[in-house]
Design an enzyme around this catalytic site. Structure first.
Site, short mmCIF file in Angstrom:
data_model
loop_
_atom_site.label_atom_id
_atom_site.label_comp_id
_atom_site.label_asym_id
_atom_site.label_seq_id
_atom_site.Cartn_x
_atom_site.Cartn_y
_atom_site.Cartn_z
N TYR A 247 0.82 -1.25 -0.02
CA TYR A 247 -0.03 0.05 0.03
C TYR A 247 0.91 1.31 0.19
O TYR A 247 1.95 1.20 0.39
CB TYR A 247 -0.82 -0.15 1.28
CG TYR A 247 -2.04 -1.16 1.19
CD1 TYR A 247 -3.13 -1.09 0.42
CD2 TYR A 247 -1.75 -2.28 1.98
CE1 TYR A 247 -3.94 -2.08 0.43
CE2 TYR A 247 -2.57 -3.24 2.21
CZ TYR A 247 -3.65 -3.32 1.19
OH TYR A 247 -4.37 -4.11 1.28
N HIS A 248 0.46 2.38 -0.72
CA HIS A 248 1.10 3.51 -0.72
C HIS A 248 0.92 4.08 0.78
O HIS A 248 -0.30 4.35 1.38
CB HIS A 248 0.49 4.62 -1.66
CG HIS A 248 0.80 3.98 -3.19
ND1 HIS A 248 1.77 3.80 -3.65
CD2 HIS A 248 -0.35 3.21 -3.85
CE1 HIS A 248 1.78 3.19 -4.84
NE2 HIS A 248 0.42 2.62 -4.86
N PRO A 249 1.84 4.62 1.53
CA PRO A 249 1.63 5.25 2.68
C PRO A 249 0.81 6.69 2.58
O PRO A 249 1.03 7.33 1.59
CB PRO A 249 3.13 5.46 3.08
CG PRO A 249 4.13 5.29 2.35
CD PRO A 249 3.23 4.57 1.09
#
Length: 129
Positions: A65-67
């Site tokens: 996931y993208h932070p």
């Protein structure tokens, strides 16, 4: 004990660093999985101790996931940016990326990040007028 009872007892007593891998192994070697004839690819059956499993996890793990949400927006003491994306305490600096999102979107973060950038550009232009 049935396979399910064994799995339940195993999960309840599982507190080690290699716990998740051991749970996955227990699931994949359960009698119900026999028709699928699966063999372990990674971390590999030769990695059996917590230290061996944890060493493999450290080498192989990555985020998917993208932070987001690392620069809270608001006016409270925990907020990093205000509603105009201006960084608290540093004049002339704005944050215009996924870090200002309060939570992770259900889809890819690309489109919302583009929207944040477009909105930030509009705010900067309007502030200059």
């Amino acid at each position: 004990m049935t396979g399910m009872e064994q799995s339940s007892a195993f999960v309840e007593g599982c507190v080690s660093d290699g716990c998740a891998v051991r749970i996955a192994r227990a699931i994949m070697t359960a009698p119900a999985m026999t028709p699928f004839q699966m063999s372990e690819f990674a971390p590999g059956a030769d990695r059996t101790t917590d230290d061996e499993i944890l060493d493999w996890v450290k080498l192989a793990a990555e985020t998917t996931y993208h932070p987001v949400g690392t620069c809270k927006m608001g006016s409270d003491p925990m907020a990093v940016v205000d509603a105009q994306l201006r960084l608290h305490g540093i004049a002339g600096l704005r944050v215009a990326d996924a870090s200002i999102m309060p939570t992770l979107t259900s889809g890819n973060t690309n489109a919302p990040s583009i929207m944040i950038g477009e909105k930030a550009a509009d705010m900067v232009l309007n502030a200059a007028i």
